[in-house]
Design an enzyme around this catalytic site. Structure first.
Site, PDB file in Angstrom:
ATOM      1  N   SER A 143       0.849  -1.198   0.000  1.00 25.89           N
ATOM      2  CA  SER A 143       0.000   0.000   0.000  1.00 25.89           C
ATOM      3  C   SER A 143       0.876   1.236   0.000  1.00 25.89           C
ATOM      4  O   SER A 143       2.025   1.200   0.481  1.00 25.89           O
ATOM      5  CB  SER A 143      -0.894   0.002   1.244  1.00 25.89           C
ATOM      6  N   TYR A 156      -1.204  -0.519  10.277  1.00 23.96           N
ATOM      7  CA  TYR A 156      -1.435  -0.970   8.905  1.00 23.96           C
ATOM      8  C   TYR A 156      -0.258  -0.592   8.003  1.00 23.96           C
ATOM      9  O   TYR A 156       0.263  -1.429   7.248  1.00 23.96           O
ATOM     10  CB  TYR A 156      -2.728  -0.350   8.384  1.00 23.96           C
ATOM     11  N   LYS A 160       2.398  -3.029   5.871  1.00 30.65           N
ATOM     12  CA  LYS A 160       2.566  -2.979   4.425  1.00 30.65           C
ATOM     13  C   LYS A 160       4.013  -2.685   4.030  1.00 30.65           C
ATOM     14  O   LYS A 160       4.525  -3.229   3.038  1.00 30.65           O
ATOM     15  CB  LYS A 160       1.618  -1.936   3.825  1.00 30.65           C
TER      16      LYS A 160
END
Length: 253
Positions: A143, A156, A160
Site C-alpha cells: 500500500s 497498517y 505494508k
C-alpha cells in the site's frame, strides 16, 4: 492468452482488487483458485468469473491469516490442478485507530492477516514451486501507506512496509529456483468498500495528480504484468499505482 496452462491462487478475492485480478487472469487463460473469508463473496465471485470463462475458477473460502489454511490452499490447488505457478497474496485487513489508544487485539489481528498470512502462504507456495522445478511468480499487495504516513494507520502502514522488505529478502532465497517475488502498492482505489464513503471519489480526485483515484483495473493491470513471463527478470521490486499521490502526499481531510 498470457496465462494459458497457468494455475494461480489469489487470496482476498471476493470483490475489489482481488476479484478484478482473478477476472483478468481467467480471461488470459489461467486457472484460478479464488479465496475469500466470506462464503457468499467466494461463491458469487467464482460464479461470475465462470460465467465469463467456463470452468476457469474454483472458490475456496477460508481465513488467509490462518497459517494452517495457507498450507491447505496450496495443497488443495496441487491436488485439484496438479501444480501452482502464480500466488498473489492479496488478503489484508485495515483497522484504523489512534496510536495512543490502539488496542493490542487490533495490532495482533493486523499483523496476523497482513504479515503472517502472507509470509506463510509464500512459504508454502515457494516449497511447492521448488519441488516442481519450473519456477513461478509470487506477488504481495502492499500500500502507499507503507511509503507515506497516514493518520490512524500506523499499524497498517507498518505491516505494508514490511511486505516490501519481505519481497526483497526472498530474492536471496527464491531466485535460484526461478521464482520471482514482487509487491504492488495501490493508492486510493474505487472499490465496493471505499465507495461506501460518499466523499471518497471527490476527495481523492482532488488530491491525486492524475485527477482521479485508481480503478480496480489499474491495479490488476500492474499485477498481471508482474506475474507474467514478461516480468521474469523483475524481482524484489515494488510498483506504486497511485496516480502520483505519493509524489505530493496531500492528506485527505
Amino acid at each position: 492468452m498470457l496465462f494459458k496452462n497457468k494455475v494461480a491462487i489469489v487470496t482476498g478475492a471476493g470483490r475489489g482488487i482481488g476479484f478484478e485480478i482473478c477476472k483478468q487472469l481467467a480471461m488470459e487463460g489461467a486457472t484460478i483458485l479464488l479465496n475469500d473469508l466470506d462464503h457468499a463473496l467466494t461463491s458469487s465471485a467464482t460464479a461470475a468469473i465462470n460465467m465469463l470463462r467456463k470452468d476457469s475458477c474454483t472458490g475456496m473460502e477460508g481465513d488467509a491469516g490462518d497459517i494452517s489454511f495457507t498450507r491447505e490452499i496450496v495443497a488443495f490447488a496441487v491436488e485439484k490442478f496438479g501444480h501452482v505457478d502464480i500466488v498473489i497474496a492479496n488478503a489484508g485487513i485495515t483497522l484504523f485507530g489512534d496510536f495512543f489508544t490502539y488496542p493490542p487485539e487490533s495490532f495482533i489481528k493486523t499483523m496476523q492477516v497482513n504479515l503472517a498470512g502472507t509470509f506463510f502462504l509464500a512459504q508454502s507456495a515457494a516449497c511447492q514451486m521448488k519441488l516442481q522445478q519450473s519456477g513461478g511468480s509470487i506477488l504481495f499487495t502492499s500500500s502507499v501507506t507503507g511509503h507515506q504516513a497516514h493518520k490512524n494507520l500506523a499499524a497498517y502502514g507498518m505491516s505494508k512496509a514490511a511486505l516490501e522488505m519481505l519481497a526483497k529478502s526472498l530474492v536471496i532465497e527464491l531466485s535460484q529456483y526461478g521464482i520471482n517475488v514482487n509487491t504492488i502498492a495501490p493508492g486510493a482505489t474505487l472499490t465496493e468498500r471505499t465507495m461506501e464513503d460518499p466523499d471518497y471519489r471527490e476527495t481523492w480526485s482532488r488530491i491525486t495528480p492524475m485527477g482521479r483515484p485508481a480503478f480496480v483495473s489499474d491495479i490488476a493491470n500492474a499485477a498481471l504484468f508482474l506475474v507474467s513471463d514478461k516480468a521474469k527478470h523483475i524481482t524484489g521490486q515494488n510498483l506504486i499505482i497511485d496516480g502520483g499521490w505519493t509524489s505530493v502526499s496531500v492528506s485527505p481531510e
